[in-house]
Design an enzyme around this catalytic site. Structure first.
Site, PDB file in Angstrom:
ATOM      1  N   ARG A  11      86.522  15.636 -29.796  1.00 38.28           N
ATOM      2  CA  ARG A  11      86.653  15.609 -28.334  1.00 38.28           C
ATOM      3  C   ARG A  11      86.325  16.982 -27.749  1.00 38.28           C
ATOM      4  NH1 ARG A  11      91.853  13.642 -24.727  1.00 38.28           N
ATOM      5  NH2 ARG A  11      92.963  15.265 -25.880  1.00 38.28           N
ATOM      6  N   ASP A  48     100.910  17.563 -24.863  1.00 38.64           N
ATOM      7  CA  ASP A  48      99.681  18.302 -24.600  1.00 38.64           C
ATOM      8  C   ASP A  48      99.606  18.598 -23.108  1.00 38.64           C
ATOM      9  OD1 ASP A  48      98.694  16.038 -23.306  1.00 38.64           O
ATOM     10  OD2 ASP A  48      97.173  15.597 -24.811  1.00 38.64           O
TER      11      ASP A  48
END
Length: 539
Positions: free
Chosen positions: A170, A449
């Site tokens: 990613r 996150d």
């Protein structure tokens, strides 16, 4: 290592990050030329699309609501499919995610027993120069068979087993720059930097490993942003002499506008896309941000915004229906729980939450799901291992009927002082860790996150903007917020101890959290001002 030795002697290219020993393996002259060409060819379009987001937000702030696009109705109603899915991506029942910069975590994720592993340059990684280049080195070494290492602190050896997860990478989202590399006087796109370096160094090696260049794409808001990625892929494959369609991607639907353009996103990327994913935490953040000024969409405490209800449930069901109609995977969202050491009852309660969440996803028709910790892989497989095959692509959800109303239906519940306190605790601690270079942060038995901090600060911002009422009748005011923040930080400081507090970045984190929560306008991303602080620390 001089700049010229790593390709920065090219006209218009400046590498402002410190080039440490080994970095020259990533920042070769040819690699820099490749990413510089990407920036020159596609950078202006990226900036135009970001400006279009800002203009669209003005319309949302004025009361317009997201809706399906009239001009793309023919795509939604057309008869088409995405390109065939490669064999090694047909079984993705459990995917694990984690930061790319930590070599031990990369190896453990690959060996976790999950079918797929998304290694992350984005929300699970703080984008320091060392983390971004170190992550590229980890991936180069992985494909070269050299990622193994010995931990000097305990003598333990780590290496990738013969049976390992399929790798997906990613890159950062379109909104993020890479401040350490300038092309013609402007910082280059973090997306193009991360994608370009990984693709350039590794794409030709992958065929021998019976796999391909696979990516996860974050935070897109429109099919035009997907079209830009597709053009990047076509150009990149041609530049390296790789067949078009070799790149395969999964797109995270983690913004509210993108939920209304899922067919269109699949269509724009149909030669390269294999599925969509319910990026639930960022989706909540996007819902608050995009509808934040509309009093009809005021949300309760974060803990009450759950996947099985209201707009989140509608979004999950529509994603499954849309993907399966087009022959693409519908991936479920993250289980952020991590093992609770020393408390078997609390650990089992956490695992039961994961089981219930994955049961819901499997019942809805998702083809696989995410976990954040290796110990959660077998828990998720308890549920997805019951599927009659490796996926549920054949399951068409024609019984699902989701429109604008369902996609926007706000969750009901209470707004509480404890909800504010949780936002303050979690938001500040995450920002502090991020400023210290860590993007995946264990807090209160969850692996958090950047989306966590984004929800925390936007939730308080929305309550302040509307002077929301708490369940006890009090109005949320700047004074109440400041009192709650001060009290939580006093408690946190006592809990962590003076040494940990003074050696950390708490003062900066508190100031940034408070400024963003009380700002007149809801800032697009917390990570933009935080990145400026991160770069100033490096300098």
């Amino acid at each position: 290592m001089s700049q010229s030795a790593v390709g920065a002697n090219q006209d218009g290219v400046k590498i402002r990050g410190k080039v440490k020993p080994g970095y020259e393996r990533v920042l070769t002259a040819d690699a820099i030329a490749f990413v510089a060409e990407l920036e020159r060819k596609f950078g202006a379009r990226r900036r135009e699309l970001l400006a279009a987001r800002a203009e669209r937000q003005k319309r949302f702030d004025a009361g317009e609501l997201p809706d399906f696009l009239a001009e793309t109705k023919s795509i939604r109603e057309g008869d088409w499919k995405v390109a065939p899915i490669p064999a090694d991506l047909l079984d993705r029942r459990v995917e694990i995610t984690g930061p790319v910069d930590n070599r031990k975590m990369v190896i453990n994720a690959l060996n976790s027993g999950a079918q797929s592993y998304m290694t992350d340059f984005e929300d699970a990684a703080a984008p320091t120069w060392d983390n971004m280049i170190g992550g590229q080195l980890n991936l180069i070494d992985y494909w070269d068979g050299k990622i193994g290492f010995t931990d000097e602190s305990n003598g333990k050896t780590y290496n990738v087993s013969d049976k390992h997860a399929v790798l997906n990478v990613r890159p950062r989202g379109w909104h993020l720059d890479e401040a350490h590399v300038e092309i013609d006087g402007l910082p280059m796109s973090g997306s193009l930097f991360d994608f370009g370096l990984y693709f350039f160094h590794n794409a030709k090696k992958l065929k021998a490993h019976k796999t391909g260049p696979y990516f996860y794409l974050p935070k897109m808001e429109s099919h035009k942003e997907a079209r830009l990625w597709n053009d990047v892929f076509v150009h990149s494959q041609k530049a390296l002499g790789i067949p078009n369609g070799s790149i395969k991607v999964t797109v995270l639907i983690e913004t509210l506008p993108a939920a209304f353009e899922m067919h269109e996103i699949l269509y724009e990327l149909k030669d390269h896309i294999v599925g969509l994913n319910c990026g639930r935490w960022d989706y909540i953040f996007s819902y608050i941000k995009r509808l934040g000024k509309n009093p009809n969409y005021l949300l309760p405490d974060r803990a009450q915004v759950v996947m099985g209800k209201n707009f989140l449930n509608a979004y999950s069901l529509l994603l499954v229906k849309t993907c399966h109609e087009r022959g693409a995977f519908a991936m479920g969202g993250m289980a952020a729980q991590i093992p609770v050491k020393g408390d078997e009852a609390a650990n089992e309660a956490a695992f039961n939450k994961v089981r219930a969440d994955k049961e819901r996803e499997s019942t809805n028709g998702h083809d696989g799901t995410w976990v954040a910790h290796p110990d959660l892989v077998p828990v998720a497989m308890e549920i997805f291992g019951k599927l009659t095959g490796p996926n549920q692509l054949a399951r068409q959800r024609q019984d699902v009927h989701v429109g604008q109303k369902e996609l926007l239906e706000p969750h009901q519940g209470e707004r509480t002082e404890e909800g504010m306190r949780e936002c303050c605790r979690v938001g500040v601690q995450y920002i502090e860790a991020w400023l210290g270079g860590r993007g995946a942060v264990p807090l209160y038995n969850l692996m958090e996150d950047a989306a966590t901090a984004e929800i925390s600060r936007t939730q308080i911002w929305q309550w302040l903007y509307h002077a929301a009422k708490l369940s006890d009748g009090r109005t949320v005011t700047p004074e109440l917020f400041q009192n709650v923040l001060d009290d939580e930080m006093k408690t946190l400081r006592a809990t962590l101890g003076e040494t940990r507090w003074t050696q950390g970045h708490f003062d900066e984190a508190i100031r940034l959290f408070a400024e963003m929560a009380t700002a007149e306008e809801c800032e697009e991303f917390l990570t933009l001002p935080a990145y400026r602080l991160l770069v100033s620390h490096e300098n």
